[in-house]
Design a protein around this motif. Structure first.
Motif, mmCIF file in Angstrom:
data_model
loop_
_atom_site.group_PDB
_atom_site.id
_atom_site.type_symbol
_atom_site.label_atom_id
_atom_site.label_comp_id
_atom_site.label_asym_id
_atom_site.label_seq_id
_atom_site.Cartn_x
_atom_site.Cartn_y
_atom_site.Cartn_z
ATOM 1 N N SER A 270 0.826 -1.205 0.000
ATOM 2 C CA SER A 270 0.000 0.000 0.000
ATOM 3 C C SER A 270 0.862 1.259 0.000
ATOM 4 C CB SER A 270 -0.935 -0.002 1.220
ATOM 5 O OG SER A 270 -1.839 -1.089 1.162
ATOM 6 N N LYS A 271 1.942 1.220 0.740
ATOM 7 C CA LYS A 271 2.862 2.351 0.780
ATOM 8 C C LYS A 271 3.488 2.584 -0.596
ATOM 9 C CE LYS A 271 7.047 3.993 3.117
ATOM 10 N NZ LYS A 271 8.089 3.660 4.128
ATOM 11 N N ALA A 272 3.877 1.494 -1.258
ATOM 12 C CA ALA A 272 4.477 1.614 -2.592
ATOM 13 C C ALA A 272 3.447 2.110 -3.604
ATOM 14 C CB ALA A 272 5.047 0.268 -3.029
ATOM 15 N N ASP A 273 2.203 1.665 -3.476
ATOM 16 C CA ASP A 273 1.138 2.140 -4.370
ATOM 17 C C ASP A 273 0.913 3.645 -4.189
ATOM 18 O OD1 ASP A 273 0.724 -0.363 -5.446
ATOM 19 O OD2 ASP A 273 -0.920 -0.866 -4.077
ATOM 20 N N ALA A 274 0.918 4.083 -2.945
ATOM 21 C CA ALA A 274 0.714 5.508 -2.668
ATOM 22 C C ALA A 274 1.864 6.339 -3.231
ATOM 23 C CB ALA A 274 0.579 5.728 -1.167
ATOM 24 N N ALA A 275 3.078 5.833 -3.138
ATOM 25 C CA ALA A 275 4.239 6.555 -3.680
ATOM 26 C C ALA A 275 4.140 6.661 -5.196
ATOM 27 C CB ALA A 275 5.528 5.847 -3.276
ATOM 28 N N LEU A 276 3.646 5.610 -5.840
ATOM 29 C CA LEU A 276 3.482 5.654 -7.292
ATOM 30 C C LEU A 276 2.386 6.642 -7.682
ATOM 31 C CD1 LEU A 276 4.153 4.644 -10.113
ATOM 32 C CD2 LEU A 276 2.592 2.709 -9.734
ATOM 33 N N ASP A 277 1.296 6.656 -6.955
ATOM 34 C CA ASP A 277 0.226 7.622 -7.234
ATOM 35 C C ASP A 277 0.732 9.056 -7.112
ATOM 36 O OD1 ASP A 277 -1.546 5.553 -7.644
ATOM 37 O OD2 ASP A 277 -2.389 5.610 -5.618
ATOM 38 N N LEU A 278 1.566 9.305 -6.100
ATOM 39 C CA LEU A 278 2.119 10.641 -5.921
ATOM 40 C C LEU A 278 3.034 11.012 -7.083
ATOM 41 C CD1 LEU A 278 2.549 13.174 -4.215
ATOM 42 C CD2 LEU A 278 4.366 11.942 -2.986
ATOM 43 N N ALA A 279 3.865 10.072 -7.502
ATOM 44 C CA ALA A 279 4.772 10.346 -8.625
ATOM 45 C C ALA A 279 3.993 10.616 -9.909
ATOM 46 C CB ALA A 279 5.730 9.170 -8.821
ATOM 47 N N MET A 280 2.916 9.878 -10.129
ATOM 48 C CA MET A 280 2.089 10.105 -11.311
ATOM 49 C C MET A 280 1.417 11.475 -11.249
ATOM 50 S SD MET A 280 2.348 7.406 -13.294
ATOM 51 C CE MET A 280 0.871 7.409 -14.312
ATOM 52 N N ALA A 281 0.986 11.882 -10.064
ATOM 53 C CA ALA A 281 0.326 13.176 -9.920
ATOM 54 C C ALA A 281 1.290 14.323 -10.183
ATOM 55 C CB ALA A 281 -0.270 13.303 -8.521
ATOM 56 N N GLN A 282 2.554 14.097 -9.908
ATOM 57 C CA GLN A 282 3.544 15.155 -10.101
ATOM 58 C C GLN A 282 3.899 15.391 -11.567
ATOM 59 O OE1 GLN A 282 6.686 13.795 -7.522
ATOM 60 N NE2 GLN A 282 5.841 14.854 -5.727
ATOM 61 N N ARG A 283 3.317 14.577 -12.460
ATOM 62 C CA ARG A 283 3.515 14.854 -13.887
ATOM 63 C C ARG A 283 2.806 16.132 -14.300
ATOM 64 N NH1 ARG A 283 1.100 10.080 -17.105
ATOM 65 N NH2 ARG A 283 -0.591 10.588 -15.652
#
Length: 283
Positions: free
Chosen positions: A107-120
């Motif tokens: 879940s932590k890794a999923d949240a980090a990926l969502d954040l990285a995608m949002a920063q596009r």
């Protein structure tokens, strides 16, 4: 130690019976020599167990941060009447701390990926205020909007790193949970095997070997059985009772493994109050 003491008493009793027959001239002195070998072997075995027990007590005390063993003996009443299915344990495993840790890491890794995608997507900046012109002493309101153009930075590096970490967490969860399930299934099968064997031993084998020994001893007293038959019957009864304790040890080891894996001891209950026949101190 309790069981070995009972075995030693049994062998001593048999030795006394043989000695009486030898003294009465009803059997050869060689029979007494054979009995002495059995008695000496059990005495040596009991002494080794006593030494191992002493060393285990000191090791236990050391694990508690003490230099002197404060526990004279530990005993408990084992249970083999409980029933628990493999599926019940697997369901409990999915609620275990180890399983939930894998899920939390994913879940932590999923949240980090969502954040990285949002920063596009670049952030839109709004600015505004009041400006005064000294020449005319006029005032003007202004409002500005700035949007960064992501021509060279779409957070590609951050997304790639977060994706790699998310995949790593996914694979670790899959392999870790599979390992937990495999270990639990093995412990459950060992527990069921030991439990079923213990039930058969307790209900059928031990009473049978005891009856054979008692009947052979009676026949030997009457001169109807030889020394080899008596010693063999005695050895079978002793070995059967040792096998009972070994099965109890396997049963308890499997129970501990299951409790460690699922983090819950209610499905496989631990030994309760002390019982004179089941002693953790040794055989």
């Amino acid at each position: 130690m309790h069981l070995q003491q009972e075995q030693l008493d049994l062998i001593q009793k048999t030795h006394d019976v043989i000695a009486k027959r030898v003294n009465a001239g009803d059997t050869a002195p060689l029979d007494l020599s054979r009995s002495r070998v059995e008695l000496a072997s059990m005495t040596i075995s009991m002494e080794r167990t006593r030494q191992s027990l002493g060393a285990a007590r000191y090791a236990f005390a050391e694990s508690l941060g003490s230099t002197h063993p404060g526990v004279a003996s530990v005993s408990g009443e084992y249970r083999s009447d409980w029933e628990v299915s493999e599926q019940e344990l697997l369901d409990a495993l999915r609620q275990s701390p180890a399983w939930r840790l894998y899920e939390a890491q994913l879940s932590k890794a999923d949240a980090a990926l969502d954040l990285a995608m949002a920063q596009r997507i670049p952030d839109i900046e709004l600015e505004g205020g009041v400006q005064r012109f000294d020449e005319s002493d006029d005032h003007a309101f202004f409002l500005g909007v700035s949007v960064p153009l992501p021509l060279f930075d779409r957070n590609r590096g951050g997304i790639e790193e977060a994706t790699a970490l998310q995949q790593k967490a996914l694979h670790e969860k899959a392999s870790g949970c599979l390992s937990l399930q495999t270990e639990l299934r093995e412990a459950w099968r060992n527990m069921v095997s030991a439990r079923d064997a213990f039930r058969i031993l307790e209900a059928e084998v031990i009473p049978a070997t005891q009856s054979i020994y008692e009947a052979t001893e009676k026949s030997y007293r009457a001169g109807e059985a030889d020394i080899l038959s008596l010693l063999e019957a005695q050895r079978s009864w002793v070995e059967t009772r040792e096998a009972r304790l070994d099965l109890l040890h396997e049963l308890e080891s499997s129970r501990i493994d299951i409790t460690r894996l699922i983090g819950d001891g209610t499905l496989v209950p631990a030994p309760s109050h002390a019982d004179e026949n089941d002693n953790f101190g040794g055989k």
